[in-house]
Each structure stands twice: as structure tokens, then as C-alpha cells.
Design a protein around this motif. Structure first.
Motif, PDB file in Angstrom:
ATOM      1  N   THR A  23       2.521  13.159 -18.288  1.00 33.52           N
ATOM      2  CA  THR A  23       3.812  12.651 -17.906  1.00 33.52           C
ATOM      3  C   THR A  23       3.845  13.115 -16.388  1.00 33.52           C
ATOM      4  O   THR A  23       3.588  14.198 -15.954  1.00 33.52           O
ATOM      5  CB  THR A  23       4.932  13.348 -18.729  1.00 33.52           C
ATOM      6  OG1 THR A  23       4.722  12.905 -20.055  1.00 33.52           O
ATOM      7  CG2 THR A  23       6.166  12.895 -18.099  1.00 33.52           C
ATOM      8  N   VAL A  24       4.209  12.044 -15.581  1.00 32.80           N
ATOM      9  CA  VAL A  24       4.363  10.714 -15.626  1.00 32.80           C
ATOM     10  C   VAL A  24       3.147   9.992 -15.541  1.00 32.80           C
ATOM     11  O   VAL A  24       2.264  10.005 -14.740  1.00 32.80           O
ATOM     12  CB  VAL A  24       5.472  10.342 -14.642  1.00 32.80           C
ATOM     13  CG1 VAL A  24       5.595   8.713 -14.482  1.00 32.80           C
ATOM     14  CG2 VAL A  24       6.789  10.864 -14.998  1.00 32.80           C
ATOM     15  N   SER A  25       2.963   8.560 -16.300  1.00 33.74           N
ATOM     16  CA  SER A  25       2.026   8.021 -16.111  1.00 33.74           C
ATOM     17  C   SER A  25       1.791   7.244 -14.622  1.00 33.74           C
ATOM     18  O   SER A  25       2.566   6.284 -14.285  1.00 33.74           O
ATOM     19  CB  SER A  25       1.847   6.738 -17.189  1.00 33.74           C
ATOM     20  OG  SER A  25       0.813   5.750 -16.993  1.00 33.74           O
ATOM     21  N   ALA A  26       0.786   7.419 -14.024  1.00 32.62           N
ATOM     22  CA  ALA A  26       0.578   7.205 -12.499  1.00 32.62           C
ATOM     23  C   ALA A  26       0.187   5.262 -12.866  1.00 32.62           C
ATOM     24  O   ALA A  26       0.483   4.548 -11.824  1.00 32.62           O
ATOM     25  CB  ALA A  26      -0.468   7.701 -11.935  1.00 32.62           C
ATOM     26  N   HIS A  27      -0.643   5.241 -13.876  1.00 33.34           N
ATOM     27  CA  HIS A  27      -0.951   3.553 -13.966  1.00 33.34           C
ATOM     28  C   HIS A  27       0.124   2.860 -14.146  1.00 33.34           C
ATOM     29  O   HIS A  27       0.186   1.696 -13.615  1.00 33.34           O
ATOM     30  CB  HIS A  27      -1.889   3.784 -15.158  1.00 33.34           C
ATOM     31  CG  HIS A  27      -3.359   3.909 -14.893  1.00 33.34           C
ATOM     32  ND1 HIS A  27      -3.834   5.150 -14.570  1.00 33.34           N
ATOM     33  CD2 HIS A  27      -4.520   2.996 -14.879  1.00 33.34           C
ATOM     34  CE1 HIS A  27      -5.068   5.194 -14.283  1.00 33.34           C
ATOM     35  NE2 HIS A  27      -5.671   3.748 -14.393  1.00 33.34           N
ATOM     36  N   VAL A  31       3.600  -1.308 -12.214  1.00 33.52           N
ATOM     37  CA  VAL A  31       4.947  -1.795 -12.467  1.00 33.52           C
ATOM     38  C   VAL A  31       5.542  -1.891 -10.763  1.00 33.52           C
ATOM     39  O   VAL A  31       6.012  -3.188 -10.560  1.00 33.52           O
ATOM     40  CB  VAL A  31       6.145  -0.843 -13.201  1.00 33.52           C
ATOM     41  CG1 VAL A  31       7.336  -1.247 -12.829  1.00 33.52           C
ATOM     42  CG2 VAL A  31       5.512  -1.004 -14.698  1.00 33.52           C
ATOM     43  N   THR A  32       5.100  -1.309  -9.923  1.00 38.99           N
ATOM     44  CA  THR A  32       5.400  -1.227  -8.544  1.00 38.99           C
ATOM     45  C   THR A  32       5.029  -2.637  -8.112  1.00 38.99           C
ATOM     46  O   THR A  32       5.631  -3.317  -7.235  1.00 38.99           O
ATOM     47  CB  THR A  32       4.928  -0.106  -7.518  1.00 38.99           C
ATOM     48  OG1 THR A  32       5.611   1.143  -8.218  1.00 38.99           O
ATOM     49  CG2 THR A  32       5.279  -0.221  -6.220  1.00 38.99           C
ATOM     50  N   LEU A  33       3.657  -2.760  -8.399  1.00 42.50           N
ATOM     51  CA  LEU A  33       2.759  -4.183  -7.592  1.00 42.50           C
ATOM     52  C   LEU A  33       3.532  -5.312  -8.324  1.00 42.50           C
ATOM     53  O   LEU A  33       3.936  -6.261  -7.607  1.00 42.50           O
ATOM     54  CB  LEU A  33       1.485  -3.994  -8.034  1.00 42.50           C
ATOM     55  CG  LEU A  33       0.714  -5.142  -7.724  1.00 42.50           C
ATOM     56  CD1 LEU A  33       0.712  -5.185  -6.242  1.00 42.50           C
ATOM     57  CD2 LEU A  33      -0.688  -5.189  -8.289  1.00 42.50           C
ATOM     58  N   ALA A  34       3.809  -5.368  -9.840  1.00 40.20           N
ATOM     59  CA  ALA A  34       4.498  -6.458 -10.434  1.00 40.20           C
ATOM     60  C   ALA A  34       5.951  -6.492  -9.956  1.00 40.20           C
ATOM     61  O   ALA A  34       6.238  -7.893  -9.613  1.00 40.20           O
ATOM     62  CB  ALA A  34       4.670  -6.102 -12.030  1.00 40.20           C
ATOM     63  N   VAL A  35       6.814  -5.969  -9.759  1.00 42.69           N
ATOM     64  CA  VAL A  35       8.139  -5.946  -9.064  1.00 42.69           C
ATOM     65  C   VAL A  35       8.004  -6.592  -8.021  1.00 42.69           C
ATOM     66  O   VAL A  35       8.813  -7.520  -7.590  1.00 42.69           O
ATOM     67  CB  VAL A  35       8.894  -4.574  -9.386  1.00 42.69           C
ATOM     68  CG1 VAL A  35      10.258  -4.895  -8.692  1.00 42.69           C
ATOM     69  CG2 VAL A  35       9.220  -4.077 -10.637  1.00 42.69           C
ATOM     70  N   LEU A  36       7.502  -5.846  -6.864  1.00 44.98           N
ATOM     71  CA  LEU A  36       7.182  -6.170  -5.406  1.00 44.98           C
ATOM     72  C   LEU A  36       6.761  -7.612  -5.288  1.00 44.98           C
ATOM     73  O   LEU A  36       7.415  -8.711  -4.946  1.00 44.98           O
ATOM     74  CB  LEU A  36       6.584  -5.206  -4.493  1.00 44.98           C
ATOM     75  CG  LEU A  36       5.953  -5.628  -3.374  1.00 44.98           C
ATOM     76  CD1 LEU A  36       7.259  -5.989  -2.586  1.00 44.98           C
ATOM     77  CD2 LEU A  36       5.338  -4.681  -2.813  1.00 44.98           C
ATOM     78  N   ILE A  60       0.826  -0.978  -0.094  1.00 45.11           N
ATOM     79  CA  ILE A  60       0.186   0.140  -0.047  1.00 45.11           C
ATOM     80  C   ILE A  60       0.808   1.306   0.033  1.00 45.11           C
ATOM     81  O   ILE A  60       0.707   2.334  -0.871  1.00 45.11           O
ATOM     82  CB  ILE A  60      -0.895   0.022   1.215  1.00 45.11           C
ATOM     83  CG1 ILE A  60      -2.113  -1.094   1.056  1.00 45.11           C
ATOM     84  CG2 ILE A  60      -1.705   1.222   1.276  1.00 45.11           C
ATOM     85  CD1 ILE A  60      -2.822  -1.353   2.425  1.00 45.11           C
ATOM     86  N   ALA A  61       2.031   1.380   0.816  1.00 47.13           N
ATOM     87  CA  ALA A  61       2.665   2.412   0.802  1.00 47.13           C
ATOM     88  C   ALA A  61       3.388   2.778  -0.544  1.00 47.13           C
ATOM     89  O   ALA A  61       3.638   3.850  -0.897  1.00 47.13           O
ATOM     90  CB  ALA A  61       3.847   2.311   2.041  1.00 47.13           C
ATOM     91  N   ALA A  62       4.029   1.525  -1.015  1.00 47.51           N
ATOM     92  CA  ALA A  62       4.584   1.829  -2.420  1.00 47.51           C
ATOM     93  C   ALA A  62       3.668   2.105  -3.439  1.00 47.51           C
ATOM     94  O   ALA A  62       4.035   3.224  -4.184  1.00 47.51           O
ATOM     95  CB  ALA A  62       5.372   0.558  -2.619  1.00 47.51           C
ATOM     96  N   LEU A  63       2.402   1.648  -3.460  1.00 46.93           N
ATOM     97  CA  LEU A  63       1.416   1.942  -4.700  1.00 46.93           C
ATOM     98  C   LEU A  63       1.221   3.300  -4.281  1.00 46.93           C
ATOM     99  O   LEU A  63       1.130   4.370  -5.386  1.00 46.93           O
ATOM    100  CB  LEU A  63       0.344   1.279  -4.566  1.00 46.93           C
ATOM    101  CG  LEU A  63       0.588  -0.315  -4.609  1.00 46.93           C
ATOM    102  CD1 LEU A  63      -0.777  -1.103  -4.780  1.00 46.93           C
ATOM    103  CD2 LEU A  63       1.320  -0.325  -6.230  1.00 46.93           C
ATOM    104  N   LEU A  96      10.312   1.655  -6.938  1.00 53.64           N
ATOM    105  CA  LEU A  96       9.725   1.805  -5.739  1.00 53.64           C
ATOM    106  C   LEU A  96       9.406   0.287  -5.374  1.00 53.64           C
ATOM    107  O   LEU A  96       9.404  -0.061  -4.207  1.00 53.64           O
ATOM    108  CB  LEU A  96       8.502   2.617  -5.730  1.00 53.64           C
ATOM    109  CG  LEU A  96       8.583   4.095  -5.876  1.00 53.64           C
ATOM    110  CD1 LEU A  96       7.096   4.729  -6.151  1.00 53.64           C
ATOM    111  CD2 LEU A  96       9.169   4.634  -4.556  1.00 53.64           C
ATOM    112  N   GLY A  97       9.191  -0.520  -6.585  1.00 55.13           N
ATOM    113  CA  GLY A  97       8.939  -1.828  -6.359  1.00 55.13           C
ATOM    114  C   GLY A  97      10.257  -2.621  -5.621  1.00 55.13           C
ATOM    115  O   GLY A  97       9.958  -3.464  -4.748  1.00 55.13           O
TER     116      GLY A  97
END
Length: 222
Positions: free
Chosen positions: A143-147, A152-157, A60-63, A203-204
Motif C-alpha cells: 500500500t499504495v500501489s504505484a502501478h 490511472v494518472t496516464l489514463a485520466v490525463l 512525465i511529471a505526473a507519472l 494527479l491525472g
């Protein structure tokens, strides 16, 4: 026009009502709730329920942070005032140059809100180059795309913690699908997504590093 514009125009097209609805759904939140549930279940299976609490807090914090950092460059959100001299880039749907129009972006934005029937009633006829479903018209800057940053944060983590090939493949596919939906809907240029991806990777990885430092092996929790 630069390469970013040309690539966007090559990927954006009118796929009809079904494609419009599909991309709007993909770009939304509700469709992805089962994915979040799957991630938490897999983390629980692997690391136990106490580590799920830690993972959820870090996720949640990272997202939230990824969305806030993206907002810096669009002058919105809590951190929107950090770069007052930065000039944000308008979304493709509000870029007059793509349409061959010599009007202000705000004027084009007002036209985008109108339905085809309303445009015809006002005597305005224009063959749009950029396809944008009326439901997708929102915001100003891309810019920058929040989506891109969030997914990507969620995917990497999650992929770093779960470490299963099929799940990593699922997250890559989900990321590509969400990112493409933003191009299809006329909300982002490819480079907007690239910068969002960079934010998400950073962030991830930071969230995963923190998880590794703070989590305890499942055997110790039993």
C-alpha cells in the motif's frame, strides 16, 4: 480475515506457466511502450507538436509524482520518510495469515524466494494458498500501489486530452489488465489498487487542468 483479503483470494489463482508469463509481461514496462507512442501521436494529431512537448513534460511529471506519492506509504523513494509513524501493509505474498502460518512476514519472504525444488531439498512442504510466480517476488509492502497510481494518472490525463471513445475504452481496458496482474502476481490487495487509483485520478486531473491552462489551440501554432 477481512473482505479485502477474501476478495484477493477469490481473484488470485494458479493459471500455469503461460498465465504467469503473461501477467509478468503485463506488469512490466516494455509491453506498454507502444501505448505511450500512440498517446503522443494522437496528441500531436489533435493539438500540434508544440503542445506535444507540453503534454510530454506534464505526463512525465505526473507519472513520477504518482510513483513518489505511492512510495510515501511504503517508506521508500524520495518521499519515503514523510510518514515515519505510518505502518505499511505487507504484500499478500508475504502475509503469513493468508497461508495459515505463524511466522514473521520476513520469514515468509525468505521462503518465497526459494524454488519448489529448493523447498523440497530443505524438507519444507507447504501447499501455498497465494499463488506467486518466483519471478514476481520482490519488495515488502503493497500500500499504495504505484502501478495503479501510474496507469490511472496516464489514463485520466491522456483520455481527457484525446477525447475519443475507442481510446478511452483502450485505457480503461489497459488499466484493468495492469491492476489485475498485480493481484494475480500476489503483490497487491484490491484496496491497495483502490488507493492507487485515487492518487492517479487526482494527479491525472491536475495534469489535465494544467495542460488546458498552458496549451494553445493548434490553429494559433500554425
Amino acid at each position: 480475515m477481512n473482505c479485502d483479503h477474501n476478495l484477493f483470494l477469490a481473484l488470485n489463482f494458479d493459471g500455469g506457466p503461460f498465465m504467469d508469463r503473461l501477467m509478468l509481461t503485463v506488469s512490466g514496462t516494455t509491453m506498454w511502450l507502444p501505448l505511450y507512442a500512440l498517446i503522443l501521436w494522437l496528441v500531436w494529431r489533435r493539438d500540434g507538436w508544440r503542445n506535444v512537448i507540453l503534454f510530454t513534460a506534464l505526463m512525465i511529471a505526473a507519472l513520477v509524482l504518482s510513483d513518489m506519492i505511492s512510495g510515501i506509504f511504503k517508506h521508500n523513494g524520495v518521499l519515503g520518510g514523510l510518514l515515519p509513524d505510518f505502518e505499511p501493509r505487507w504484500r499478500p505474498m508475504f502475509t503469513p495469515a493468508l497461508e495459515g502460518l505463524e511466522i514473521a512476514p520476513d520469514s515468509l519472504r525468505k521462503l518465497r524466494w526459494l524454488t519448489p525444488d529448493s523447498l523440497a531439498a530443505a524438507g519444507i512442504t507447504h501447499d501455498w494458498v497465494v499463488h506467486v510466480p518466483v519471478e514476481a517476488v520482490s519488495g515488502r509492502f503493497g500500500t499504495v500501489s504505484a502501478h495503479a497510481a501510474v496507469i490511472v494518472t496516464l489514463a485520466v490525463l491522456s483520455a481527457s486530452v484525446i477525447r475519443r471513445r475507442w481510446f478511452t475504452g483502450l485505457m480503461v481496458l489497459s488499466t484493468l489488465l495492469i491492476c489485475y496482474s498485480r493481484i494475480y502476481l500476489g503483490k497487491h490487495y484490491p484496496m491497495d489498487l483502490v488507493w492507487g487509483t485515487a492518487v492517479g485520478i487526482a494527479l491525472g486531473l491536475a495534469a489535465f487542468w494544467t495542460y488546458r491552462r498552458l496549451s494553445r489551440p493548434k490553429k494559433e501554432l500554425q
